[in-house]
Design a protein around this motif. Structure first.
Motif, PDB file in Angstrom:
ATOM      1  N   PRO A 142       3.342  -8.020  -4.583  1.00  0.00           N
ATOM      2  CA  PRO A 142       3.291  -9.451  -4.764  1.00  0.00           C
ATOM      3  C   PRO A 142       3.682 -10.006  -5.948  1.00  0.00           C
ATOM      4  O   PRO A 142       3.764 -11.224  -6.162  1.00  0.00           O
ATOM      5  N   ARG A 143       4.077  -9.297  -6.927  1.00  0.00           N
ATOM      6  CA  ARG A 143       4.340  -9.653  -8.215  1.00  0.00           C
ATOM      7  C   ARG A 143       5.664 -10.078  -8.329  1.00  0.00           C
ATOM      8  O   ARG A 143       6.019 -11.134  -9.102  1.00  0.00           O
ATOM      9  N   SER A 144       6.660  -9.341  -7.674  1.00  0.00           N
ATOM     10  CA  SER A 144       8.133  -9.436  -7.750  1.00  0.00           C
ATOM     11  C   SER A 144       8.530  -9.431  -6.622  1.00  0.00           C
ATOM     12  O   SER A 144       8.193  -9.308  -5.608  1.00  0.00           O
ATOM     13  N   HIS A 145       9.989  -9.709  -6.549  1.00  0.00           N
ATOM     14  CA  HIS A 145      10.868  -9.395  -5.407  1.00  0.00           C
ATOM     15  C   HIS A 145      11.534  -8.311  -5.264  1.00  0.00           C
ATOM     16  O   HIS A 145      12.741  -7.887  -5.126  1.00  0.00           O
ATOM     17  N   ILE A 146      10.407  -7.061  -4.913  1.00  0.00           N
ATOM     18  CA  ILE A 146      10.902  -5.876  -4.623  1.00  0.00           C
ATOM     19  C   ILE A 146       9.934  -5.218  -3.428  1.00  0.00           C
ATOM     20  O   ILE A 146       8.710  -6.088  -3.355  1.00  0.00           O
ATOM     21  N   ASP A 194      -2.864  -7.253  -6.668  1.00  0.00           N
ATOM     22  CA  ASP A 194      -2.151  -7.644  -7.833  1.00  0.00           C
ATOM     23  C   ASP A 194      -0.869  -7.034  -8.201  1.00  0.00           C
ATOM     24  O   ASP A 194      -0.130  -7.167  -9.235  1.00  0.00           O
ATOM     25  N   GLY A 195      -0.590  -6.014  -7.073  1.00  0.00           N
ATOM     26  CA  GLY A 195       0.772  -5.052  -7.222  1.00  0.00           C
ATOM     27  C   GLY A 195       0.690  -4.041  -8.367  1.00  0.00           C
ATOM     28  O   GLY A 195       1.838  -3.470  -8.349  1.00  0.00           O
ATOM     29  N   LEU A 196      -0.488  -3.771  -9.023  1.00  0.00           N
ATOM     30  CA  LEU A 196      -0.410  -2.714  -9.994  1.00  0.00           C
ATOM     31  C   LEU A 196      -0.372  -1.269  -9.540  1.00  0.00           C
ATOM     32  O   LEU A 196      -0.334  -0.322 -10.092  1.00  0.00           O
ATOM     33  N   ILE A 197      -1.432  -1.178  -8.232  1.00  0.00           N
ATOM     34  CA  ILE A 197      -1.238  -0.043  -7.679  1.00  0.00           C
ATOM     35  C   ILE A 197      -0.803   0.145  -6.245  1.00  0.00           C
ATOM     36  O   ILE A 197      -0.633  -0.720  -5.451  1.00  0.00           O
ATOM     37  N   LEU A 198      -0.242   1.436  -6.163  1.00  0.00           N
ATOM     38  CA  LEU A 198       0.573   1.635  -4.703  1.00  0.00           C
ATOM     39  C   LEU A 198       0.012   2.814  -4.333  1.00  0.00           C
ATOM     40  O   LEU A 198      -0.312   3.907  -5.045  1.00  0.00           O
ATOM     41  N   ILE A 199      -0.743   2.829  -3.206  1.00  0.00           N
ATOM     42  CA  ILE A 199      -1.279   3.931  -2.387  1.00  0.00           C
ATOM     43  C   ILE A 199      -0.169   4.658  -1.406  1.00  0.00           C
ATOM     44  O   ILE A 199       0.296   3.789  -0.575  1.00  0.00           O
ATOM     45  N   SER A 200       0.145   5.761  -1.098  1.00  0.00           N
ATOM     46  CA  SER A 200       0.918   6.533  -0.145  1.00  0.00           C
ATOM     47  C   SER A 200       0.322   7.565   0.445  1.00  0.00           C
ATOM     48  O   SER A 200      -0.520   8.506  -0.219  1.00  0.00           O
TER      49      SER A 200
END
Length: 341
Positions: A142-146, A194-200
């Protein structure tokens, strides 16, 4: 950063629950079936919500966009030329996942080794990106275009959208990195608000928590009983749901109906979370569809609730779509070119 928890599902199920080629909409508070319709020729693999839109991806390779306000109103469905708003058929193999982000943009993954970016306001494909492996899951930053794409080779590909609005393109140069700590397919991804954490989650039975700023693993979890098929981030706050009925008829697997008991939540334990206009509007429309109300949603439901005639409701929708289209174009204009990534 608000604390969030994740839930991992274990073995025995598809990464995204496959249903018959029928999309079903029900009222969560009572379990009452509101409407069901034939959506795809083969099983529905994934669903995503954006505002009033429902996006479905299928094993037949197609993606369809549905207007929930139309699908929930019987008369509107009968008057519509086609039930879906858009039908995308550019994927050559089954769709594995779909996710939506700001600006009415959706990203889908498929067994055809591509992820495709769609404009929900214009109803067209904006870009197709090729990957070295089949991708089973996608999550948007959500922070950037990725966005992140989970591959069957165990890698999580960090991909810049870099949308070219002039013409669709196919260019894997926008894959700007990869997170590599799984030994088998990455079946599911979830990003914090906030886009700082990614869970996989992966077929190797492991769950990884990533710091997206450093692209390093900060937590590791192991499910010993089988592959992880899905992960979900849950905030500690509880949503104040509508009151539940003590006994309601619900749709069963054989197509019939049966009564089941439900537990009524304790109101003092609930935290009131105020929704935005869209969710509040849709909730009011659902109330208008309950027994004893007319089937004309826009006449007896939405229009009556806001004291506006049907024609004014149409004008509001037209203005909404115009503003949405303007926002999309502003977002796309600000996106960096792939060559500058």
């Amino acid at each position: 950063m608000a604390r969030e928890r994740f839930l991992g599902r274990r073995g025995g199920a598809m990464p995204r629950m496959a249903m018959k080629s029928t999309t079903i909409s029900s009222l969560v508070a009572s379990g009452e079936l509101l409407v069901q319709w034939h959506a795809h020729y083969r099983a529905v693999r994934c669903l995503a919500l954006y505002d009033f839109l429902l996006i479905s991806g299928s094993e037949d390779g197609s993606i369809k966009v549905w207007d929930l306000l139309t699908m929930l109103d019987e008369q509107s469905r009968l008057e519509a030329k086609t039930q879906h708003i858009y039908s995308f058929n550019q994927h050559a193999l089954p769709v594995t996942d779909v996710a939506c982000c700001h600006g009415a943009i959706a990203v889908s993954s498929s067994e055809d080794h591509t992820c495709k970016i769609w404009s929900l306001s214009e109803g067209r494909m904006l870009r197709s990106i090729s990957f070295p492996a089949i991708t089973d899951s996608v999550a948007l930053d959500p922070r950037s275009h990725i966005f992140y794409a989970g591959g069957r080779d165990g890698k999580i590909y960090v991909t810049a959208m870099g949308i070219d609005v002039t013409s669709p393109s196919s260019d894997d140069s926008t894959i700007i990195g990869a997170l590599d700590d799984h030994s088998k397919a990455v079946t599911s991804l979830a990003s914090s608000t906030d886009g700082l954490i990614l869970i996989s989650g992966s077929e190797d039975g492991n769950v990884r928590v990533w710091d997206t700023r450093t692209q390093q693993v900060i937590r590791k979890f192991k499910h010993s009983q089988g592959p992880v098929t899905n992960v979900l981030l849950v905030t500690p706050k509880r949503v104040n749901l509508p009151p539940l009925q003590s006994l309601r008829k619900v749709c069963s697997a054989n197509g019939g109906s049966e009564s089941r008991a439900v537990i009524v939540p304790q109101p003092e334990n609930d935290v009131q979370i105020f929704g935005n206009f869209s969710s509040d509007f849709l909730e009011r429309c659902l109330d208008a569809l309950q027994p004893g109300s007319s089937s004309r949603l826009f006449e007896s439901g939405a229009s009556a609730l806001y004291g506006a005639p049907k024609q004014q409701g149409v004008e509001w929708r037209s203005k909404y779509l115009e503003l949405q289209d303007l926002f999309v174009r502003e977002v796309l204009d600000q996106m960096p070119s792939p060559k500058n990534t």
